[in-house]
Design a protein around this motif. Structure first.
Motif, mmCIF file in Angstrom:
data_model
loop_
_atom_site.group_PDB
_atom_site.id
_atom_site.type_symbol
_atom_site.label_atom_id
_atom_site.label_comp_id
_atom_site.label_asym_id
_atom_site.label_seq_id
_atom_site.Cartn_x
_atom_site.Cartn_y
_atom_site.Cartn_z
ATOM 1 N N GLN A 1 -9.638 5.477 5.200
ATOM 2 C CA GLN A 1 -8.568 5.358 6.180
ATOM 3 C C GLN A 1 -9.039 5.817 7.559
ATOM 4 O O GLN A 1 -9.993 6.568 7.685
ATOM 5 C CB GLN A 1 -7.355 6.172 5.726
ATOM 6 N N LYS A 2 -8.351 5.313 8.576
ATOM 7 C CA LYS A 2 -8.623 5.634 9.986
ATOM 8 C C LYS A 2 -9.988 5.117 10.439
ATOM 9 O O LYS A 2 -10.631 5.695 11.313
ATOM 10 C CB LYS A 2 -8.485 7.133 10.249
ATOM 11 N N LYS A 3 -10.413 3.981 9.856
ATOM 12 C CA LYS A 3 -11.671 3.351 10.247
ATOM 13 C C LYS A 3 -11.460 1.894 10.668
ATOM 14 O O LYS A 3 -12.406 1.142 10.814
ATOM 15 C CB LYS A 3 -12.676 3.418 9.097
ATOM 16 N N GLN B 1 -8.003 6.217 0.420
ATOM 17 C CA GLN B 1 -7.922 7.402 1.285
ATOM 18 C C GLN B 1 -9.274 7.791 1.885
ATOM 19 O O GLN B 1 -9.329 8.351 2.979
ATOM 20 C CB GLN B 1 -7.311 8.575 0.532
ATOM 21 N N PHE C 1 1.771 3.575 12.385
ATOM 22 C CA PHE C 1 0.652 2.636 12.298
ATOM 23 C C PHE C 1 1.142 1.211 12.573
ATOM 24 O O PHE C 1 0.546 0.483 13.370
ATOM 25 C CB PHE C 1 -0.010 2.711 10.915
ATOM 26 N N CYS D 1 3.914 5.143 6.910
ATOM 27 C CA CYS D 1 3.003 4.618 7.933
ATOM 28 C C CYS D 1 3.706 3.898 9.078
ATOM 29 O O CYS D 1 3.145 2.986 9.688
ATOM 30 C CB CYS D 1 1.990 3.687 7.267
#
Length: 136
Positions: free
Chosen positions: A84-86, A81, A118, A115
């Motif tokens: 994430q988002k990298k 967590q 995603f 997800c």
């Protein structure tokens, strides 16, 4: 970076099984009760295993099973967590999909709980003509 599972920096042993259990416990609801001995068996029977490390910390994981021609299934795609988002989830997915055991398979399946968007961005689509059935 991406490396062989269980090997840390310089390809030295890193207690990968324990670190994978910690990653799953911290970042999933569906894999929290897995035992280390079962994780070891799971990895042994997976065709493709990808792990993502930052120095000695396991920050991402994914695996796949396949018959290498008709079907493959992606399993247990997890990013810590804090990372994430990298773009790390994309790295794991790309590494699995580009693997020679997976890249020419006719259909690739995956199941997700939270997800869906995603995976749609990665080119997966919702299959309306099939249904997921579970036998417990």
């Amino acid at each position: 970076g991406l490396r062989f599972f269980g090997l840390g920096p310089g390809f030295t042993p890193s207690q990968g099984l324990i670190k994978l259990k910690i990653l799953l416990d911290k970042n999933t609801l569906w894999a929290r009760k897995r035992r280390v001995k079962d994780i070891k068996k799971m990895l042994y029977h997976s065709n493709v295993v990808v792990s993502l490390w930052k120095e000695k910390d396991l920050i991402g994981f994914g695996r796949a099973t396949t018959d290498q021609i008709y079907r493959a299934v992606l399993w247990d795609i997890v990013i810590d967590q804090d990372y994430q988002k990298k773009g790390f989830g994309t790295m794991i997915i790309s590494s699995i999909l580009n693997n020679k055991l997976i890249s020419k398979v006719e259909k690739i399946y995956l199941m997700t709980t939270n997800c869906r968007d995603f995976y749609i961005k990665k080119g997966f689509s919702i299959e309306e003509t099939q249904q997921l059935l579970i036998l417990k």
